[in-house]
Design a protein around this motif. Structure first.
Motif, PDB file in Angstrom:
ATOM      1  N   PRO A  71       0.745  -1.101   0.091  1.00 15.26           N
ATOM      2  CA  PRO A  71       0.214   0.009   0.058  1.00 15.26           C
ATOM      3  C   PRO A  71       0.913   1.224  -0.045  1.00 15.26           C
ATOM      4  O   PRO A  71       1.966   1.258   0.576  1.00 15.26           O
ATOM      5  CB  PRO A  71      -0.738  -0.195   1.373  1.00 15.26           C
ATOM      6  CG  PRO A  71       0.000  -0.852   2.246  1.00 15.26           C
ATOM      7  CD  PRO A  71       0.858  -1.915   1.284  1.00 15.26           C
ATOM      8  N   ARG A  72       0.363   2.332  -0.631  1.00 10.78           N
ATOM      9  CA  ARG A  72       1.164   3.644  -0.830  1.00 10.78           C
ATOM     10  C   ARG A  72       1.201   4.222   0.901  1.00 10.78           C
ATOM     11  O   ARG A  72       0.101   3.726   1.571  1.00 10.78           O
ATOM     12  CB  ARG A  72       0.345   4.581  -1.608  1.00 10.78           C
ATOM     13  CG  ARG A  72       0.404   4.261  -3.141  1.00 10.78           C
ATOM     14  CD  ARG A  72      -0.314   5.406  -3.721  1.00 10.78           C
ATOM     15  NE  ARG A  72      -1.836   5.546  -3.424  1.00 10.78           N
ATOM     16  CZ  ARG A  72      -2.389   6.670  -3.736  1.00 10.78           C
ATOM     17  NH1 ARG A  72      -2.012   7.381  -4.706  1.00 10.78           N
ATOM     18  NH2 ARG A  72      -3.811   6.532  -3.399  1.00 10.78           N
ATOM     19  N   PHE A  73       2.031   4.904   1.191  1.00 14.81           N
ATOM     20  CA  PHE A  73       2.240   5.295   2.508  1.00 14.81           C
ATOM     21  C   PHE A  73       0.924   6.277   2.759  1.00 14.81           C
ATOM     22  O   PHE A  73       0.618   6.106   3.983  1.00 14.81           O
ATOM     23  CB  PHE A  73       3.333   6.228   2.625  1.00 14.81           C
ATOM     24  CG  PHE A  73       3.765   6.690   4.073  1.00 14.81           C
ATOM     25  CD1 PHE A  73       4.237   5.861   4.925  1.00 14.81           C
ATOM     26  CD2 PHE A  73       3.850   8.028   4.265  1.00 14.81           C
ATOM     27  CE1 PHE A  73       4.546   6.422   6.509  1.00 14.81           C
ATOM     28  CE2 PHE A  73       4.028   8.593   5.644  1.00 14.81           C
ATOM     29  CZ  PHE A  73       4.423   7.431   6.596  1.00 14.81           C
ATOM     30  N   ARG A  74       0.667   6.845   1.993  1.00 11.64           N
ATOM     31  CA  ARG A  74      -0.664   7.763   2.240  1.00 11.64           C
ATOM     32  C   ARG A  74      -1.802   6.879   2.706  1.00 11.64           C
ATOM     33  O   ARG A  74      -2.446   7.146   3.768  1.00 11.64           O
ATOM     34  CB  ARG A  74      -1.160   8.569   1.110  1.00 11.64           C
ATOM     35  CG  ARG A  74      -2.219   9.660   1.579  1.00 11.64           C
ATOM     36  CD  ARG A  74      -2.532  10.309   0.083  1.00 11.64           C
ATOM     37  NE  ARG A  74      -1.533  11.003  -0.292  1.00 11.64           N
ATOM     38  CZ  ARG A  74      -1.487  11.674  -1.251  1.00 11.64           C
ATOM     39  NH1 ARG A  74      -2.887  11.703  -2.358  1.00 11.64           N
ATOM     40  NH2 ARG A  74      -0.509  12.392  -1.891  1.00 11.64           N
ATOM     41  N   ASP A  75      -1.894   5.753   2.284  1.00 11.50           N
ATOM     42  CA  ASP A  75      -2.941   4.887   2.623  1.00 11.50           C
ATOM     43  C   ASP A  75      -2.709   4.260   3.958  1.00 11.50           C
ATOM     44  O   ASP A  75      -3.459   3.710   4.743  1.00 11.50           O
ATOM     45  CB  ASP A  75      -3.220   3.616   1.478  1.00 11.50           C
ATOM     46  CG  ASP A  75      -3.751   4.108   0.087  1.00 11.50           C
ATOM     47  OD1 ASP A  75      -4.239   5.155   0.101  1.00 11.50           O
ATOM     48  OD2 ASP A  75      -3.330   3.704  -0.944  1.00 11.50           O
ATOM     49  N   THR A  76      -1.396   3.782   3.972  1.00  9.96           N
ATOM     50  CA  THR A  76      -0.970   3.343   5.295  1.00  9.96           C
ATOM     51  C   THR A  76      -1.398   4.110   6.462  1.00  9.96           C
ATOM     52  O   THR A  76      -2.155   3.827   7.470  1.00  9.96           O
ATOM     53  CB  THR A  76       0.287   2.998   5.305  1.00  9.96           C
ATOM     54  OG1 THR A  76       0.694   2.195   4.319  1.00  9.96           O
ATOM     55  CG2 THR A  76       0.908   2.431   6.854  1.00  9.96           C
ATOM     56  N   LEU A  77      -1.127   5.473   6.215  1.00  5.65           N
ATOM     57  CA  LEU A  77      -1.533   6.462   7.135  1.00  5.65           C
ATOM     58  C   LEU A  77      -3.028   6.651   7.407  1.00  5.65           C
ATOM     59  O   LEU A  77      -3.316   6.568   8.741  1.00  5.65           O
ATOM     60  CB  LEU A  77      -1.170   7.863   6.714  1.00  5.65           C
ATOM     61  CG  LEU A  77       0.395   8.174   6.846  1.00  5.65           C
ATOM     62  CD1 LEU A  77       0.609   9.727   6.349  1.00  5.65           C
ATOM     63  CD2 LEU A  77       0.821   8.244   8.498  1.00  5.65           C
TER      64      LEU A  77
END
Length: 413
Positions: free
Chosen positions: A13-19
């Motif tokens: 997952p993209r880091f933004r999605d992880t956040l």
């Protein structure tokens, strides 16, 4: 498109999605930490308060020494309490006790009493730190750890920046008010924990971690924990790297003055560092997450070491700005991953003890750095930058060995 790119776009997952996917407890504890940092004044202003209250510089140094020793012990005690009585009780014990002791500081008289009380504040004020880290570990998946600790550190950086400004304003009005405000902020943080973290995993929330205190058998104490050679290596790396980093507040200002620049120039350099950390550290996590953590730590320590060691050759503002850019990059790279990587090295049930020892090593490095660094600089400025280079390279070498055997690492995950 390459296979590696496909795996990256599909499987990770993209880091933004992880956040966005972080549990609400991460945001709660980070918001609480931001509030706490905004109102933490005693470590910063205690020397000014004491000297303006008529105590000598030597007396203020004695009080600082007691506080530093207390902070080391507090992390160790906090690690034990986190694993034994639970995360939430440890945090509440820490903040409520610290609040009461902090509120009493303006009303203390004899120096021995001030030393004892501030030393106790040093102890109890650190108990919550391993517990707070353990809360994050309990509620996130391994793939979310970097993001969770990144959010926590971002909140800490913003809070510390705001706290410095607020502290300066409040202290100009009343030092007594300064410590009473800090006591009140501690209680606000405690209320957030008490109300919003009632079902923290590890304390009977029904998660797999609910049995964690039972996993850490009573016989497992710090003596057994310190038999872990990987942990000892990690702790030595932390002491050396923090000794190097803390020269930003010792060797750097002394050098700035020595080359004919002003306090304002030093303030601008530190302001640049703070701005870069707030703006870039969290996005940087998405980059470093792609690489093996021991390599990331080594790279971060190398940049920090290089930037600070080169300070000794910088005789103007332009060159000093360049060195600040280098060591700030190192700070962001290593700080973004250090605690999360320690979790991957931690056996089940010992998160509190491992994080507590990390906090103690961090405190030893940042405590010894000003004393030793100042003494070495007074003897020979060049010797300090050589010492920074040597210890920095040692921290790099230690970082490269921070990896569990495959079988053990799988169990820790």
């Amino acid at each position: 498109m390459s296979d590696k790119a496909v795996r990256s776009s599909v499987g990770e997952p993209r880091f933004r999605d992880t956040l966005r996917g972080l549990p609400h407890r991460v945001w709660i504890i980070s918001l609480g930490n931001l509030i706490l940092q905004v109102g933490t004044f005693l470590p910063v202003f205690i020397v000014l308060y004491l000297t303006r209250s008529g105590y000598s510089a030597g007396s203020a140094g004695l009080v600082l020494g007691a506080s530093g020793l207390g902070r080391v012990l507090g992390n160790v005690i906090g690690g034990y309490l986190t694993d034994s009585i639970g995360r939430r009780p440890a945090i509440l014990l820490s903040v409520v006790t610290t609040s009461g002791l902090t509120a009493s500081v303006p009303f203390l008289g004899p120096l021995p009493l001030v030393v004892v009380v501030v030393g106790l504040i040093g102890v109890v004020s650190q108990i919550y730190r391993p517990a707070m880290a353990a809360v994050l570990v309990d509620c996130v998946a391994p793939g979310q750890r970097l993001a969770a600790f990144g959010v926590l550190r971002f909140a800490q950086n913003v809070g510390a920046a705001l706290g410095g400004v607020l502290g300066g304003v409040v202290s100009s009005i009343s030092y007594r008010g300064l410590f009473l405000v800090e006591a009140a902020v501690l209680l606000v943080f405690g209320a957030i924990v008490a109300v919003l973290l009632r079902d923290t995993p590890g304390e009977g929330a029904g998660s797999d971690e609910a049995a964690e205190p039972a996993v850490a058998e009573p016989a497992v104490g710090y003596r057994q924990v310190l038999a872990d050679r990987t942990l000892v290596r990690f702790l030595l790396m932390t002491v050396f790297s923090m000794f190097v980093y803390i020269q930003t507040s010792v060797g750097l200002p002394l050098h700035v003055t020595a080359v004919g620049l002003s306090e304002r120039d030093f303030g601008l350099l530190m302001g640049l560092n703070g701005l870069l950390v707030v703006l870039l550290e969290l996005p940087l996590i998405s980059v470093v997450a792609r690489y093996r953590p021991e390599y990331v730590l080594a790279a971060g320590n190398l940049f920090t070491c290089a930037g600070l060691a080169l300070t000794g050759f910088a005789d103007g503002m332009g060159l000093l700005v360049a060195t600040v850019l280098v060591w700030t990059l190192g700070e962001m790279v290593s700080s973004s991953i250090v605690q999360a990587h320690l979790v991957s090295l931690t056996p089940p049930g010992l998160v509190g003890r491992y994080q507590g020892l990390y906090g103690a090593a961090y405190t030893v490095g940042t405590g010894a750095g000003p004393v030793v660094g100042g003494a070495v600089y007074a003897s020979s400025p060049g010797a300090l930058w050589i010492l920074v280079a040597v210890l920095g390279l040692l921290s790099v070498q230690l970082s490269l060995g921070l990896r569990r055997p495959a079988a053990t690492a799988a169990v820790a995950e």
